[in-house]
Motif scaffolding. Structure first.
Motif, PDB file in Angstrom:
ATOM      1  N   ARG A  48       6.061  -1.148   0.328  1.00 23.67           N
ATOM      2  CA  ARG A  48       7.421  -0.380   1.349  1.00 23.67           C
ATOM      3  C   ARG A  48       6.398   1.165   1.117  1.00 23.67           C
ATOM      4  O   ARG A  48       6.562   2.143   0.333  1.00 23.67           O
ATOM      5  CB  ARG A  48       8.576   0.678   0.383  1.00 23.67           C
ATOM      6  CG  ARG A  48       8.352  -0.022  -1.143  1.00 23.67           C
ATOM      7  CD  ARG A  48       9.843  -0.039  -1.606  1.00 23.67           C
ATOM      8  NE  ARG A  48       9.779  -0.272  -3.417  1.00 23.67           N
ATOM      9  CZ  ARG A  48       9.693  -1.516  -4.267  1.00 23.67           C
ATOM     10  NH1 ARG A  48       9.390  -2.687  -3.528  1.00 23.67           N
ATOM     11  NH2 ARG A  48       9.454  -2.076  -4.960  1.00 23.67           N
ATOM     12  N   SER A  49       4.656   0.496   0.770  1.00 23.02           N
ATOM     13  CA  SER A  49       3.805   1.906   0.746  1.00 23.02           C
ATOM     14  C   SER A  49       3.181   2.842   2.219  1.00 23.02           C
ATOM     15  O   SER A  49       2.253   3.516   2.089  1.00 23.02           O
ATOM     16  CB  SER A  49       3.122   1.980  -0.161  1.00 23.02           C
ATOM     17  OG  SER A  49       1.621   1.168   0.811  1.00 23.02           O
ATOM     18  N   ASP A  50       3.678   2.366   3.118  1.00 19.08           N
ATOM     19  CA  ASP A  50       3.438   2.478   4.303  1.00 19.08           C
ATOM     20  C   ASP A  50       1.186   2.377   4.504  1.00 19.08           C
ATOM     21  O   ASP A  50       0.819   2.891   5.313  1.00 19.08           O
ATOM     22  CB  ASP A  50       3.563   4.103   4.505  1.00 19.08           C
ATOM     23  CG  ASP A  50       3.613   4.018   6.252  1.00 19.08           C
ATOM     24  OD1 ASP A  50       3.667   3.213   7.219  1.00 19.08           O
ATOM     25  OD2 ASP A  50       3.398   5.341   6.474  1.00 19.08           O
ATOM     26  N   GLY A  51       1.444   1.193   4.051  1.00 19.33           N
ATOM     27  CA  GLY A  51       0.165   0.967   4.412  1.00 19.33           C
ATOM     28  C   GLY A  51      -0.984   1.424   3.496  1.00 19.33           C
ATOM     29  O   GLY A  51      -2.147   0.505   3.387  1.00 19.33           O
ATOM     30  N   ALA A  52      -0.900   2.418   2.444  1.00 19.25           N
ATOM     31  CA  ALA A  52      -1.512   2.907   1.937  1.00 19.25           C
ATOM     32  C   ALA A  52      -1.657   1.970   0.713  1.00 19.25           C
ATOM     33  O   ALA A  52      -3.401   2.280  -0.110  1.00 19.25           O
ATOM     34  CB  ALA A  52      -1.000   4.400   0.803  1.00 19.25           C
ATOM     35  N   LEU A  53      -0.705   1.370   0.022  1.00 18.69           N
ATOM     36  CA  LEU A  53      -1.478  -0.196  -1.007  1.00 18.69           C
ATOM     37  C   LEU A  53      -1.098  -1.340  -0.644  1.00 18.69           C
ATOM     38  O   LEU A  53      -0.952  -1.340   0.701  1.00 18.69           O
ATOM     39  CB  LEU A  53      -0.469  -0.432  -1.799  1.00 18.69           C
ATOM     40  CG  LEU A  53       0.069   1.486  -2.703  1.00 18.69           C
ATOM     41  CD1 LEU A  53       1.408   1.191  -3.842  1.00 18.69           C
ATOM     42  CD2 LEU A  53      -1.304   2.189  -3.572  1.00 18.69           C
ATOM     43  N   THR A  54      -2.163  -2.102  -0.945  1.00 20.24           N
ATOM     44  CA  THR A  54      -2.464  -3.530  -0.609  1.00 20.24           C
ATOM     45  C   THR A  54      -1.895  -4.545  -1.450  1.00 20.24           C
ATOM     46  O   THR A  54      -1.638  -4.174  -2.850  1.00 20.24           O
ATOM     47  CB  THR A  54      -3.639  -3.623  -0.120  1.00 20.24           C
ATOM     48  OG1 THR A  54      -4.435  -4.056  -0.872  1.00 20.24           O
ATOM     49  CG2 THR A  54      -4.325  -2.780   0.804  1.00 20.24           C
ATOM     50  N   LEU A  55      -1.642  -6.374  -1.283  1.00 19.55           N
ATOM     51  CA  LEU A  55      -1.030  -6.540  -2.288  1.00 19.55           C
ATOM     52  C   LEU A  55      -2.024  -7.041  -3.148  1.00 19.55           C
ATOM     53  O   LEU A  55      -2.596  -6.719  -4.434  1.00 19.55           O
ATOM     54  CB  LEU A  55      -0.898  -8.296  -1.589  1.00 19.55           C
ATOM     55  CG  LEU A  55      -1.046  -9.324  -2.285  1.00 19.55           C
ATOM     56  CD1 LEU A  55       0.114  -9.535  -2.780  1.00 19.55           C
ATOM     57  CD2 LEU A  55      -0.615 -11.252  -2.210  1.00 19.55           C
ATOM     58  N   ASP A  56      -3.663  -6.833  -2.185  1.00 16.94           N
ATOM     59  CA  ASP A  56      -4.771  -6.851  -3.679  1.00 16.94           C
ATOM     60  C   ASP A  56      -4.692  -6.224  -4.804  1.00 16.94           C
ATOM     61  O   ASP A  56      -5.265  -6.137  -5.523  1.00 16.94           O
ATOM     62  CB  ASP A  56      -6.171  -6.570  -2.477  1.00 16.94           C
ATOM     63  CG  ASP A  56      -5.998  -8.478  -2.055  1.00 16.94           C
ATOM     64  OD1 ASP A  56      -5.939  -9.327  -2.683  1.00 16.94           O
ATOM     65  OD2 ASP A  56      -7.153  -7.970  -0.894  1.00 16.94           O
ATOM     66  N   ASP A  57      -4.157  -4.765  -4.017  1.00  9.93           N
ATOM     67  CA  ASP A  57      -4.407  -3.691  -4.954  1.00  9.93           C
ATOM     68  C   ASP A  57      -3.330  -3.673  -6.124  1.00  9.93           C
ATOM     69  O   ASP A  57      -3.559  -3.384  -7.353  1.00  9.93           O
ATOM     70  CB  ASP A  57      -3.796  -2.604  -4.771  1.00  9.93           C
ATOM     71  CG  ASP A  57      -4.679  -1.784  -3.349  1.00  9.93           C
ATOM     72  OD1 ASP A  57      -5.971  -2.356  -3.411  1.00  9.93           O
ATOM     73  OD2 ASP A  57      -4.771  -0.971  -1.950  1.00  9.93           O
ATOM     74  N   ASN A  58      -2.276  -4.520  -5.844  1.00 10.65           N
ATOM     75  CA  ASN A  58      -0.842  -4.713  -6.251  1.00 10.65           C
ATOM     76  C   ASN A  58      -1.699  -6.249  -7.661  1.00 10.65           C
ATOM     77  O   ASN A  58      -0.641  -6.427  -8.521  1.00 10.65           O
ATOM     78  CB  ASN A  58      -0.034  -4.812  -6.380  1.00 10.65           C
ATOM     79  CG  ASN A  58       0.880  -3.142  -6.256  1.00 10.65           C
ATOM     80  OD1 ASN A  58       0.236  -2.258  -6.157  1.00 10.65           O
ATOM     81  ND2 ASN A  58       2.411  -3.808  -5.610  1.00 10.65           N
ATOM     82  N   LEU A  59      -1.915  -7.023  -6.902  1.00  7.55           N
ATOM     83  CA  LEU A  59      -2.536  -7.812  -7.858  1.00  7.55           C
ATOM     84  C   LEU A  59      -3.655  -7.383  -9.310  1.00  7.55           C
ATOM     85  O   LEU A  59      -3.640  -8.254 -10.027  1.00  7.55           O
ATOM     86  CB  LEU A  59      -3.151  -9.031  -6.937  1.00  7.55           C
ATOM     87  CG  LEU A  59      -2.912  -9.996  -6.203  1.00  7.55           C
ATOM     88  CD1 LEU A  59      -3.064 -11.264  -4.483  1.00  7.55           C
ATOM     89  CD2 LEU A  59      -1.521 -11.068  -6.631  1.00  7.55           C
ATOM     90  N   ALA A  60      -3.945  -6.695  -8.718  1.00  5.08           N
ATOM     91  CA  ALA A  60      -5.714  -6.689  -9.545  1.00  5.08           C
ATOM     92  C   ALA A  60      -4.486  -5.669 -10.859  1.00  5.08           C
ATOM     93  O   ALA A  60      -4.769  -5.857 -11.375  1.00  5.08           O
ATOM     94  CB  ALA A  60      -6.732  -5.796  -8.946  1.00  5.08           C
ATOM     95  N   MET A  61      -3.515  -4.646 -10.517  1.00  6.38           N
ATOM     96  CA  MET A  61      -2.971  -4.404 -10.981  1.00  6.38           C
ATOM     97  C   MET A  61      -2.086  -5.411 -11.971  1.00  6.38           C
ATOM     98  O   MET A  61      -2.378  -4.761 -13.370  1.00  6.38           O
ATOM     99  CB  MET A  61      -1.993  -3.074 -10.552  1.00  6.38           C
ATOM    100  CG  MET A  61      -1.153  -2.143 -11.735  1.00  6.38           C
ATOM    101  SD  MET A  61      -1.683  -1.145 -12.860  1.00  6.38           S
ATOM    102  CE  MET A  61      -1.932  -1.271 -14.046  1.00  6.38           C
ATOM    103  N   ALA A  62      -1.435  -5.812 -11.409  1.00 12.36           N
ATOM    104  CA  ALA A  62      -0.769  -6.860 -12.489  1.00 12.36           C
ATOM    105  C   ALA A  62      -1.895  -7.633 -13.292  1.00 12.36           C
ATOM    106  O   ALA A  62      -1.064  -7.898 -14.225  1.00 12.36           O
ATOM    107  CB  ALA A  62      -0.366  -8.341 -11.136  1.00 12.36           C
ATOM    108  N   THR A  63      -2.633  -8.306 -12.528  1.00  9.24           N
ATOM    109  CA  THR A  63      -3.439  -8.958 -13.248  1.00  9.24           C
ATOM    110  C   THR A  63      -4.037  -7.987 -14.931  1.00  9.24           C
ATOM    111  O   THR A  63      -4.507  -8.917 -15.818  1.00  9.24           O
ATOM    112  CB  THR A  63      -5.034  -8.915 -12.926  1.00  9.24           C
ATOM    113  OG1 THR A  63      -4.580 -10.594 -12.103  1.00  9.24           O
ATOM    114  CG2 THR A  63      -6.143  -9.820 -13.405  1.00  9.24           C
ATOM    115  N   LEU A  64      -4.533  -6.758 -14.773  1.00  5.60           N
ATOM    116  CA  LEU A  64      -4.247  -5.897 -16.128  1.00  5.60           C
ATOM    117  C   LEU A  64      -3.241  -6.322 -17.198  1.00  5.60           C
ATOM    118  O   LEU A  64      -3.808  -6.257 -18.248  1.00  5.60           O
ATOM    119  CB  LEU A  64      -5.077  -4.044 -15.413  1.00  5.60           C
ATOM    120  CG  LEU A  64      -5.744  -4.441 -15.041  1.00  5.60           C
ATOM    121  CD1 LEU A  64      -5.587  -2.773 -14.481  1.00  5.60           C
ATOM    122  CD2 LEU A  64      -7.141  -4.435 -15.924  1.00  5.60           C
ATOM    123  N   LEU A  65      -1.917  -5.444 -16.642  1.00  2.46           N
ATOM    124  CA  LEU A  65      -0.543  -5.754 -17.130  1.00  2.46           C
ATOM    125  C   LEU A  65      -0.538  -7.184 -17.749  1.00  2.46           C
ATOM    126  O   LEU A  65      -0.148  -7.361 -19.169  1.00  2.46           O
ATOM    127  CB  LEU A  65       0.507  -5.374 -16.621  1.00  2.46           C
ATOM    128  CG  LEU A  65       0.719  -4.284 -16.222  1.00  2.46           C
ATOM    129  CD1 LEU A  65       2.001  -3.593 -14.665  1.00  2.46           C
ATOM    130  CD2 LEU A  65       0.305  -3.025 -17.317  1.00  2.46           C
TER     131      LEU A  65
END
Length: 285
Positions: free
Chosen positions: A167-184
């Motif tokens: 729901r970011s209109d393309g500003a974010l990607t799945l890879d971005d959130n995977l990398a964030m999730a990996t940190l958490l």
């Protein structure tokens, strides 16, 4: 706190098996259970996840669990349930209601008119996970919350809004959130907590295989007939919450459906505490 129960963002996953044919096969198991070779795992001394135990979901306010309950989900602001496997809720990819001003502006995803808000939750802004620098800065804020869950006595943590990229209109990607999730997830495991994926059926294999999630907390997978998308990846390590206001078939039928996870509960949408008018808590026989 405001209830975290979320209405669906996606349609039914009729081809759930497709998830296990993606490039991230390490998150899938041919026997329907979690793959022992998946990346990341909870700390060795962490309590074992009570697969198939009866859950209760108490994000609308903590109360004494009913007899027979073995898993309780509560907000990070509440204490864990004594003697039960307790999961701490953390909104890891959006701001909490009322906390917008506590976040640095550069960590909020920006649109033409300022921060981008969740269309279903207009008081929650999307966090900007688009660069490693921003992800590290977000983790520096969320990480202490996770550590606080461990210090309070929780056994696990669940991370909500893993799908903000959608729901970011393309500003974010799945890879971005995977990398964030990996940190958490890394912070959770280092703190001795198991880490749970919240919803995001389409990304289950990636989230387990790449980010190292240990289990899933899902909403309405039986109503939308997409539970298999989670159980193919996590086996019996899936907790399902169904809601009374959107039941396309009876809860009894859902309980009898072999695709419904054994850990399932029927709750009212607002997750009201016991004793409050409108509270619903029902489990399968």
């Amino acid at each position: 706190m405001t209830s975290r129960a979320r209405r669906r963002r996606f349609g039914t996953l009729a081809l759930a098996a497709l998830i296990c044919s993606t490039s991230v096969l390490s998150g899938c198991s041919t026997d329907g259970g979690p793959d022992e070779h998946s990346t990341g795992s909870a700390a060795a001394d962490a309590p074992a996840f009570p697969a198939s135990a009866t859950p209760d979901y108490q994000l609308g306010g903590a109360y004494d669990p009913a007899d027979g309950v073995g898993i309780v989900g509560r907000d990070r602001a509440d204490d864990p349930a004594d003697g039960l496997y307790s999961i701490c809720y953390v909104n890891g990819f959006q701001t909490q209601p009322g906390e917008l001003d506590s976040w640095p502006e550069d960590l909020l995803l920006q649109g033409d008119d300022g921060p981008v808000f969740d269309p279903d939750w207009p008081d929650e802004a999307l966090l900007d996970t688009s660069t490693s620098e921003k992800r590290e800065a977000i983790a520096a804020i969320v990480g202490p919350w996770i550590e606080g869950c461990a210090a309070s006595g929780f056994q696990a943590v669940e991370f909500d809004n893993l799908d903000t990229y959608s729901r970011s209109d393309g500003a974010l990607t799945l890879d971005d959130n995977l990398a964030m999730a990996t940190l958490l997830v890394g912070v959770a495991h280092d703190s001795g907590l198991a880490a749970g994926q919240k919803n995001a059926a389409e990304d289950a294999a990636d989230l387990r295989g790449s980010a190292g999630f240990d289990f899933a907390v899902v909403e309405e997978c039986a109503a939308y007939r997409e539970c298999e998308a989670y159980t193919r990846v996590y086996g019996d390590h899936v907790i399902d919450i169904e809601y009374t206001d959107e039941l396309p078939r009876s809860f009894a039928e859902m309980c009898a459906d072999p695709e419904t996870p054994r850990s399932v509960v029927l709750r009212d949408r607002d997750l009201r505490p016991a004793g409050v008018e409108g509270h619903v808590f029902e489990t399968c026989p």
